[in-house]
Structure formats: C-alpha cells, structure tokens
Design a protein around this motif. Structure first.
Motif, short mmCIF file in Angstrom:
data_model
loop_
_atom_site.label_atom_id
_atom_site.label_comp_id
_atom_site.label_asym_id
_atom_site.label_seq_id
_atom_site.Cartn_x
_atom_site.Cartn_y
_atom_site.Cartn_z
N GLN A 1 -5.61 2.25 3.32
CA GLN A 1 -6.36 3.46 3.00
C GLN A 1 -7.66 3.57 3.80
O GLN A 1 -8.71 3.06 3.39
CB GLN A 1 -6.63 3.50 1.50
N THR B 1 -10.75 5.40 4.69
CA THR B 1 -11.56 6.41 4.01
C THR B 1 -12.90 6.58 4.71
O THR B 1 -13.34 5.72 5.47
CB THR B 1 -11.82 6.02 2.54
N ARG C 1 -0.76 9.29 1.79
CA ARG C 1 -2.08 9.79 1.41
C ARG C 1 -2.51 9.10 0.12
O ARG C 1 -1.67 8.67 -0.67
CB ARG C 1 -2.05 11.30 1.21
N GLU C 2 -3.79 9.04 -0.09
CA GLU C 2 -4.33 8.38 -1.29
C GLU C 2 -3.71 8.97 -2.55
O GLU C 2 -3.53 10.20 -2.66
CB GLU C 2 -5.85 8.53 -1.32
N ASN D 1 -9.05 -5.41 0.05
CA ASN D 1 -9.55 -4.96 -1.24
C ASN D 1 -9.95 -6.18 -2.07
O ASN D 1 -9.43 -7.28 -1.86
CB ASN D 1 -8.43 -4.17 -1.96
N TYR E 1 -10.31 11.29 2.62
CA TYR E 1 -9.76 10.38 1.63
C TYR E 1 -8.85 9.38 2.37
O TYR E 1 -8.65 9.45 3.58
CB TYR E 1 -8.97 11.17 0.58
N GLY E 2 -8.26 8.44 1.62
CA GLY E 2 -7.46 7.40 2.25
C GLY E 2 -6.13 7.89 2.80
O GLY E 2 -5.44 8.69 2.18
N ARG E 3 -5.81 7.38 3.97
CA ARG E 3 -4.52 7.71 4.60
C ARG E 3 -4.00 6.49 5.35
O ARG E 3 -4.76 5.62 5.75
CB ARG E 3 -4.68 8.85 5.62
N GLU F 1 0.82 -1.21 0.00
CA GLU F 1 0.00 0.00 0.00
C GLU F 1 0.85 1.27 0.00
O GLU F 1 0.38 2.33 -0.43
CB GLU F 1 -0.94 0.00 1.20
N THR F 2 2.08 1.17 0.50
CA THR F 2 2.94 2.36 0.56
C THR F 2 3.98 2.38 -0.55
O THR F 2 4.87 3.22 -0.55
CB THR F 2 3.67 2.45 1.91
N ALA G 1 -4.08 15.45 -2.47
CA ALA G 1 -4.91 14.26 -2.30
C ALA G 1 -6.37 14.59 -2.56
O ALA G 1 -7.08 13.83 -3.24
CB ALA G 1 -4.74 13.70 -0.89
#
Length: 236
Positions: free
Chosen positions: A112, A114, A69-70, A184, A106-108, A60-61, A79
């Motif tokens: 993510q 959200t 951040r997304e 996901n 938003y995703g962080r 994810e990173t 973002a």
C-alpha cells in the motif's frame, strides 16, 4: 556472450504450493510480473528476498496476486470514500484528500503506497519523474507495482527505521517473522479470519512467514544467455 541469473519459471510452476489454492491465470500473471521485475534488477541471487516479496504481495492482495486499491476497493471513488470514512473514525488527517490535480493518494499496488510524497519519491526512483504523482493509478499496473514492492523492500523505503531486506535475510540470518516490520508494525496482531483456522488465531508475521517459506521452496535460479553489451540484445 555471457550467462545471467534468472528465475527458473518452469520449476516454480511445477512446485507451486497447491495448499494455497489453484494457480489461476491472474495469479500466474502476478507472479510473472514479480519475476520480470526481479530478473531486471542487477546481480540478485538472494531468493529469500524474492520469496518474502511474493509472500507480502500474496498477503496484501488477499491471495489474488493482482495490485489492489486500499480496502480492496473496486474503483477510485470507492477507495476514496472508504479511506475518508476510516480517517474520520480514527480522528486522523484524511490522507486520501484530493489534491489540486484531483488525485487521491490512498494505498495502491502490491504494497500500500500512500501519500503524495511517496508517489513522487517512487516515481523519481524508477526514473519516471512525476508520472505516479500525476496519475497514481499507474501503480495499479502489475509490472510497476512489482518494481515498487521489490525496490521498496530492498532499500527500506516503506519503513526506513526497520532497515532493509538484508537485515533479515543474509548469509547469517533468515528472519521470516520480523521481516514484516519492513511493511507494517502488525507482525504480532492476530488476523481475525485465522481464529476459525487455528486455536487462538495466527499473528500476521507468522502467516506471512509461512507464505514466504512455501514460496522459497518453489524457487531456484536458472540461466539465460545474453550477447555482450555491444550487441545490446538478449536471447531466450
């Protein structure tokens, strides 16, 4: 005085999978944040769980092991703009829209996170009340992001219908590929960049499974001594 299980960090450093690239200071900081969060959670010895969380964070990173951040945006404004544009293209409600407090959800993080209600729910779960709702960028702190990732995976907070980590990793099961469902529904989607590395590319679930298995090989339990509860202190 009692012994408590903890992660053998020296062993991890000695066995870090170098095929993933150099263990930079920022990567090490991210791993340490996950180890700290893991060690703070009671009675955990399923190292498959930790390895899968590490693999998720790595994916994810983008391998940085730092909360993002997304869209890998460098700022809140970037973002917000990226997610707003994405929602417009998809014809869906803009989940980055700013609320009355001026914040955008938003995703962080390492995963993510959200929507405002998820920031509120996770804040309550971590006993900080509205802290993440009032200031969502707190989720960008590695120690906080690590706790959110681990608790979310163990309790099935991100995709409840997919279950929890114990449904994929237990004494009878080690399902590295399908565990992606916890985060996901893209486990079978071929990551575009892998087309250059493997014939036909590699599905996301398979990628993360590989990360997880490599990290698992670098993990083992250590021990630390603590004084009894009447002392309230730890040693080591």
């Amino acid at each position: 005085m009692t012994d408590e299980a903890t992660i053998d960090r020296a062993y991890f450093l000695a066995n870090y999978p170098t095929a993933f690239g150099k263990l930079t200071a920022s990567r090490r900081e991210g791993f340490e944040a996950l180890f700290d969060a893991w060690d703070d959670l009671p009675h955990l010895d399923y190292l498959d769980w930790l390895a899968y969380a590490m693999a998720t964070a790595w994916h994810e990173t983008g391998g940085t092991m730092q909360p993002v951040r997304e869209g890998f945006a460098k700022s809140d404004a970037e973002a917000y703009a990226k997610v707003t544009a994405y929602c417009a293209r998809q014809g869906i409600e803009n989940y980055a829209r700013r609320h009355a407090n001026g914040q955008s959800y938003y995703g962080r993080g390492y995963v993510q996170l959200t929507h405002s209600y998820n920031y509120q729910k996770m804040g309550e779960r971590l006993y900080v009340g509205k802290a993440f709702y009032d200031d969502p960028d707190k989720v960008m702190q590695a120690q906080i992001a690590a706790k959110i990732l681990l608790i979310g995976l163990m309790e099935g907070s991100f995709r409840p219908k997919a279950g929890t980590l114990i449904d994929y990793f237990s004494g009878m099961e080690r399902d590295w590929f399908n565990a992606r469902d916890l985060i996901n529904g893209d486990k079978k989607k071929v990551a575009a960049w892998t087309l250059k590395e493997w014939p036909g590319g590699k599905p996301t679930g398979e990628l993360i499974a590989g990360y997880g298995q490599a990290f698992r090989a670098a993990l083992r339990q250590g021990r630390r001594q603590t004084l009894d509860n009447s002392e309230g202190l730890s040693i080591g």
